[in-house]
Write a protein that holds these residues in place. Structure first.
Motif, PDB file in Angstrom:
ATOM      1  N   ILE A  20       6.376   4.760   9.238  1.00  0.00           N
ATOM      2  CA  ILE A  20       6.540   3.587   8.695  1.00  0.00           C
ATOM      3  C   ILE A  20       5.305   2.993   8.417  1.00  0.00           C
ATOM      4  CG2 ILE A  20       8.380   2.024   9.912  1.00  0.00           C
ATOM      5  CD1 ILE A  20       5.762   2.123  12.315  1.00  0.00           C
ATOM      6  N   ALA A  21       4.925   2.142   7.528  1.00  0.00           N
ATOM      7  CA  ALA A  21       4.070   1.632   6.899  1.00  0.00           C
ATOM      8  C   ALA A  21       2.814   1.619   8.094  1.00  0.00           C
ATOM      9  CB  ALA A  21       3.392   0.011   6.296  1.00  0.00           C
ATOM     10  N   ASP A  22       1.191   1.797   8.178  1.00  0.00           N
ATOM     11  CA  ASP A  22       0.158   1.424   9.568  1.00  0.00           C
ATOM     12  C   ASP A  22      -1.564   0.975   8.733  1.00  0.00           C
ATOM     13  OD1 ASP A  22      -0.797   1.710  11.256  1.00  0.00           O
ATOM     14  OD2 ASP A  22      -1.020   3.635  11.624  1.00  0.00           O
ATOM     15  N   VAL A  23      -1.178  -0.056   8.917  1.00  0.00           N
ATOM     16  CA  VAL A  23      -2.558  -1.041   9.027  1.00  0.00           C
ATOM     17  C   VAL A  23      -4.026  -0.366   9.246  1.00  0.00           C
ATOM     18  CG1 VAL A  23      -1.099  -2.624   7.595  1.00  0.00           C
ATOM     19  CG2 VAL A  23      -2.031  -3.384  10.371  1.00  0.00           C
ATOM     20  N   THR A  24      -3.728   0.640  10.496  1.00  0.00           N
ATOM     21  CA  THR A  24      -4.705   0.659  10.373  1.00  0.00           C
ATOM     22  C   THR A  24      -5.293   2.454  10.000  1.00  0.00           C
ATOM     23  OG1 THR A  24      -3.697   1.495  13.221  1.00  0.00           O
ATOM     24  CG2 THR A  24      -5.107  -1.001  12.681  1.00  0.00           C
ATOM     25  N   LEU A  25      -6.205   2.910   9.908  1.00  0.00           N
ATOM     26  CA  LEU A  25      -5.891   4.212  10.307  1.00  0.00           C
ATOM     27  C   LEU A  25      -6.961   5.286  10.618  1.00  0.00           C
ATOM     28  CD1 LEU A  25      -5.631   4.306   6.055  1.00  0.00           C
ATOM     29  CD2 LEU A  25      -4.221   4.854   7.749  1.00  0.00           C
ATOM     30  N   ALA A  31      -5.058  10.384   6.002  1.00  0.00           N
ATOM     31  CA  ALA A  31      -3.624   9.280   6.119  1.00  0.00           C
ATOM     32  C   ALA A  31      -3.514   8.933   4.490  1.00  0.00           C
ATOM     33  CB  ALA A  31      -5.272   7.985   5.577  1.00  0.00           C
ATOM     34  N   GLU A  32      -2.081   8.381   3.818  1.00  0.00           N
ATOM     35  CA  GLU A  32      -1.628   8.735   2.630  1.00  0.00           C
ATOM     36  C   GLU A  32      -1.088   6.603   2.348  1.00  0.00           C
ATOM     37  OE1 GLU A  32       1.693  12.328   3.067  1.00  0.00           O
ATOM     38  OE2 GLU A  32       2.596  10.014   3.988  1.00  0.00           O
ATOM     39  N   ILE A  33      -1.791   6.494   1.324  1.00  0.00           N
ATOM     40  CA  ILE A  33      -1.386   5.233   0.331  1.00  0.00           C
ATOM     41  C   ILE A  33       0.340   6.229  -0.277  1.00  0.00           C
ATOM     42  CG2 ILE A  33      -2.526   3.400  -0.233  1.00  0.00           C
ATOM     43  CD1 ILE A  33      -3.466   4.553   1.985  1.00  0.00           C
ATOM     44  N   VAL A  34       0.474   5.660  -0.074  1.00  0.00           N
ATOM     45  CA  VAL A  34       2.256   5.740  -0.689  1.00  0.00           C
ATOM     46  C   VAL A  34       2.627   4.396  -1.859  1.00  0.00           C
ATOM     47  CG1 VAL A  34       4.918   6.127  -0.050  1.00  0.00           C
ATOM     48  CG2 VAL A  34       2.776   6.540   1.342  1.00  0.00           C
ATOM     49  N   ALA A  92      11.085   6.685  -6.742  1.00  0.00           N
ATOM     50  CA  ALA A  92      10.636   7.999  -5.756  1.00  0.00           C
ATOM     51  C   ALA A  92       9.346   7.399  -5.525  1.00  0.00           C
ATOM     52  CB  ALA A  92       9.223   8.481  -7.064  1.00  0.00           C
ATOM     53  N   SER A  93       9.226   8.142  -4.851  1.00  0.00           N
ATOM     54  CA  SER A  93       7.632   7.560  -3.090  1.00  0.00           C
ATOM     55  C   SER A  93       6.873   8.622  -4.070  1.00  0.00           C
ATOM     56  CB  SER A  93       8.606   7.913  -2.045  1.00  0.00           C
ATOM     57  OG  SER A  93       7.282   7.966  -1.230  1.00  0.00           O
ATOM     58  N   PHE A  94       5.661   8.246  -4.060  1.00  0.00           N
ATOM     59  CA  PHE A  94       4.509   8.531  -4.340  1.00  0.00           C
ATOM     60  C   PHE A  94       3.121   8.678  -3.082  1.00  0.00           C
ATOM     61  CE2 PHE A  94       6.445   7.794  -8.632  1.00  0.00           C
ATOM     62  CZ  PHE A  94       6.069   9.580  -8.937  1.00  0.00           C
ATOM     63  N   PRO A  95       2.886   9.687  -2.398  1.00  0.00           N
ATOM     64  CA  PRO A  95       1.945   9.965  -1.453  1.00  0.00           C
ATOM     65  C   PRO A  95       0.433  10.007  -1.840  1.00  0.00           C
ATOM     66  CG  PRO A  95       3.428  11.344  -1.148  1.00  0.00           C
ATOM     67  CD  PRO A  95       4.083  11.071  -1.429  1.00  0.00           C
ATOM     68  N   PHE A  96      -0.147   9.373  -1.527  1.00  0.00           N
ATOM     69  CA  PHE A  96      -1.507  10.170  -2.608  1.00  0.00           C
ATOM     70  C   PHE A  96      -2.280   9.829  -0.833  1.00  0.00           C
ATOM     71  CE2 PHE A  96      -0.290   7.513  -6.465  1.00  0.00           C
ATOM     72  CZ  PHE A  96      -0.613   8.521  -6.759  1.00  0.00           C
TER      73      PHE A  96
END
Length: 138
Positions: A20-25, A31-34, A92-96
């Motif tokens: 799931i998304a997480d707004v605290t890293l 970390a990933e920005i997807v 597609a999913s691109f995890p940066f």
């Protein structure tokens, strides 16, 4: 979205491979920005070209935060043809990945990501999305 189009579904931050998304890293971990996107069936099956771009900006000090797709040398970008290893299916999913070393330089700051997909060859199109702001913990 039509069969010759692509569209970004969402851009979000998360822990690596998190469900799931997480707004605290946590700056002690990568970390990933997807960026999640979909391609129309005709665009995809004809193996049209695409370029996925991601810009992550530290909202507290205005600097950029580099993020990389695994196996790609250029920060904030991956390109190819639909049906390749990075975009094998319509969705597609691109995890940066943002390294913990980079996050530590932005401790306590707020950040946000902007994504785009440029697609097609003869008649190119583009789609854009902005992710929710997120906090890099102190």
């Amino acid at each position: 979205m039509g069969p010759n189009d692509a569209q970004i579904v969402r851009v979000f931050s998360r822990e690596p491979k998190g469900p799931i998304a997480d707004v605290t890293l946590d700056p002690t971990k990568d970390a990933e920005i997807v960026l999640e996107a979909e391609a129309g069936a005709t665009l995809h099956q004809n193996a049209g070209k695409y370029r996925v771009s991601l810009v992550v900006r530290d909202l507290s000090d205005g600097t950029g935060i580099p993020a990389f797709v695994t196996g790609v040398a250029t920060a904030g970008e991956v390109q190819g043809s639909f049906t390749d290893a990075n975009w094998p299916n319509l969705a597609a999913s691109f995890p940066f990945v943002v390294s913990s070393a980079t996050l530590q330089n932005h401790r306590g700051h707020m950040a946000q990501a902007w994504g785009s997909v440029l697609y097609g060859t003869n008649q190119p199109g583009a789609t854009f999305a902005v992710g929710d702001p997120f906090q890099i913990l102190p």
